[in-house]
Design a protein around this motif. Sequence first.
Motif, short mmCIF file in Angstrom:
data_model
loop_
_atom_site.label_atom_id
_atom_site.label_comp_id
_atom_site.label_asym_id
_atom_site.label_seq_id
_atom_site.Cartn_x
_atom_site.Cartn_y
_atom_site.Cartn_z
N ALA A 1 16.24 0.04 -6.00
CA ALA A 1 16.13 -1.11 -6.72
C ALA A 1 17.77 -1.37 -7.61
O ALA A 1 17.93 -2.50 -7.77
N ARG A 2 18.07 -0.34 -7.73
CA ARG A 2 19.35 -0.22 -8.78
C ARG A 2 19.91 1.04 -8.50
O ARG A 2 19.54 2.17 -8.16
N ILE A 3 21.35 1.15 -8.48
CA ILE A 3 22.36 1.94 -8.09
C ILE A 3 23.25 2.10 -9.68
O ILE A 3 23.64 0.99 -10.28
N GLU A 4 23.92 3.19 -10.01
CA GLU A 4 24.88 3.37 -11.08
C GLU A 4 25.81 4.39 -10.20
O GLU A 4 25.61 5.30 -9.56
N SER A 5 27.21 4.18 -10.59
CA SER A 5 28.11 5.09 -10.30
C SER A 5 29.19 5.25 -11.20
O SER A 5 29.26 4.60 -12.25
N ARG A 6 30.11 6.47 -11.19
CA ARG A 6 31.07 6.81 -12.24
C ARG A 6 32.08 7.41 -11.26
O ARG A 6 31.91 8.11 -10.08
N LEU A 7 33.36 7.83 -11.96
CA LEU A 7 34.33 8.62 -11.27
C LEU A 7 34.62 9.79 -12.05
O LEU A 7 34.52 9.97 -13.26
N VAL A 8 34.82 10.99 -11.68
CA VAL A 8 35.13 12.21 -11.71
C VAL A 8 36.64 12.45 -11.28
O VAL A 8 36.96 12.37 -10.40
N TRP A 9 37.31 12.92 -12.42
CA TRP A 9 38.80 13.34 -12.28
C TRP A 9 39.42 14.28 -13.18
O TRP A 9 39.37 14.04 -14.38
N LYS A 10 39.55 15.67 -12.51
CA LYS A 10 40.00 16.83 -13.21
C LYS A 10 39.27 16.96 -14.75
O LYS A 10 39.88 17.00 -15.71
N GLY A 11 37.93 17.12 -14.47
CA GLY A 11 37.25 17.36 -15.77
C GLY A 11 36.91 16.14 -16.42
O GLY A 11 36.10 16.22 -17.38
N VAL A 12 37.52 15.04 -16.16
CA VAL A 12 37.28 13.99 -17.01
C VAL A 12 36.37 13.06 -16.19
O VAL A 12 36.29 12.64 -15.23
N THR A 13 35.14 12.54 -16.86
CA THR A 13 34.12 11.85 -16.26
C THR A 13 33.96 10.39 -16.88
O THR A 13 33.93 10.24 -18.12
N SER A 14 34.07 9.46 -16.16
CA SER A 14 33.71 7.98 -16.67
C SER A 14 32.37 7.72 -16.93
O SER A 14 31.53 8.45 -16.50
N PRO A 15 32.19 6.88 -17.74
CA PRO A 15 30.74 6.52 -18.09
C PRO A 15 29.88 5.96 -16.71
O PRO A 15 30.66 5.46 -15.90
N TRP A 16 28.71 6.14 -16.53
CA TRP A 16 27.99 5.56 -15.53
C TRP A 16 28.13 3.93 -15.93
O TRP A 16 27.80 3.41 -16.81
N GLN A 17 28.10 3.29 -14.78
CA GLN A 17 28.20 1.91 -14.76
C GLN A 17 27.38 1.36 -13.64
O GLN A 17 27.11 1.85 -12.68
N PRO A 18 26.72 0.41 -13.72
CA PRO A 18 25.79 -0.48 -13.01
C PRO A 18 26.65 -0.87 -11.62
O PRO A 18 27.88 -1.38 -11.75
N GLY A 19 25.64 -0.72 -10.45
CA GLY A 19 26.43 -1.23 -9.29
C GLY A 19 25.31 -2.46 -9.07
O GLY A 19 24.83 -2.98 -9.76
N TYR A 20 25.48 -2.65 -7.71
CA TYR A 20 24.81 -3.96 -7.15
C TYR A 20 23.88 -3.55 -5.86
O TYR A 20 24.23 -2.95 -5.12
N VAL A 21 22.67 -3.94 -5.92
CA VAL A 21 21.68 -3.76 -4.73
C VAL A 21 21.24 -5.16 -4.40
O VAL A 21 20.67 -6.04 -5.36
N ASP A 22 21.59 -5.41 -3.25
CA ASP A 22 21.14 -7.06 -2.74
C ASP A 22 20.77 -6.97 -1.17
O ASP A 22 21.58 -6.54 -0.30
N HIS A 23 19.62 -7.23 -1.10
CA HIS A 23 18.73 -7.40 0.45
C HIS A 23 19.03 -6.27 1.13
O HIS A 23 19.67 -6.15 2.44
N GLY A 24 18.90 -4.77 0.74
CA GLY A 24 19.14 -3.62 1.40
C GLY A 24 20.58 -2.87 1.65
O GLY A 24 20.78 -1.96 2.33
N TYR A 25 21.23 -3.73 0.80
CA TYR A 25 22.82 -3.15 0.88
C TYR A 25 23.17 -2.80 -0.70
O TYR A 25 22.58 -3.71 -1.59
N ALA A 26 24.12 -1.99 -0.83
CA ALA A 26 24.48 -1.75 -2.27
C ALA A 26 25.96 -1.56 -2.38
O ALA A 26 26.74 -1.23 -1.29
N TYR A 27 26.70 -2.07 -3.61
CA TYR A 27 27.98 -1.96 -3.68
C TYR A 27 28.33 -1.37 -4.99
O TYR A 27 27.71 -1.79 -6.21
N ALA A 28 29.28 -0.55 -4.99
CA ALA A 28 29.71 0.20 -5.98
C ALA A 28 31.09 0.11 -6.31
O ALA A 28 31.95 0.30 -5.32
#
Length: 258
Positions: free
Chosen positions: A199-226
């Motif tokens: 029903a919901r996804i979250e995504s983040r970026l990891v780069w050389k030991g630096v981690t961005s905060p989790w942020q919400p993505g989108y779930v829509d009719h069987g597909y998800a976008y991050a």
Amino acid sequence: MNTDLEPPRVPPLSAAERSRLRNQVMDRARPVENRPSRRMIAPVIAVAAVAAAVAGTLVITNRPPADPGVAAPATVATSSGLGVVSDADAIAAFTKSCERRQHSLLKRPFRIVWARRVPAANPGTTDILMIVEGSGTSGISSCLSPGGSGGWQRDKSGWIEPPAQKKGLTGLSGGTSSVSTPKPMSRIWMLYRVRPEIARIESRLVWKGVTSPWQPGYVDHGYAYADNRLAVVVPASTVRQEVRAYDAQGRLLPYQPK
């Protein structure tokens, strides 16, 4: 003023869930193979083949969050927040941006499987991201309009049918970009086919030991976008996107796609 300092109560895990989590922790402790290097892409978005995106920039972790104090919310929003694109507008955008460039193998009449307005590279603007099915056995395509990027595949089953139970999510299309002007920015976006229980996804970026905060993505009719961005220019080979999924009750789903 709320003075309750106790963390929210979490339902106890079943024996099967505890076993899955234990296995995931052991897997995480194993050495990670070196990822193949990829050159930095600038300044336009280049949509990667799914295999290349997974190998170079994408990690679907779906493990329990390692961040202390992070808890899944109890409720899930029912609206995806992505603007729906009509079939007529999607076909017109596909014809103008993608069909004549790289998707001429699709035969008419077209069927729009999924089409939404997604955040574009420039703040405050949108692109149309769509999945278009050709007639007969001519295959299926993704298209990002107006840029014209996308991909074609003859076997459409993975784009239409939900992933297997243990897999949970399947990466369909994605892109990376880096720009230095007017402001430095690096970006990874991905489109997934997801199972109905997600029903919901979250995504983040990891780069050389630096981690961005989790942020919400989108779930829509069987597909998800991050879509994740960093305010710095980095080579695509040094940054990866992590994704985790939740069900409608806010429970983390321990999928382990390969």
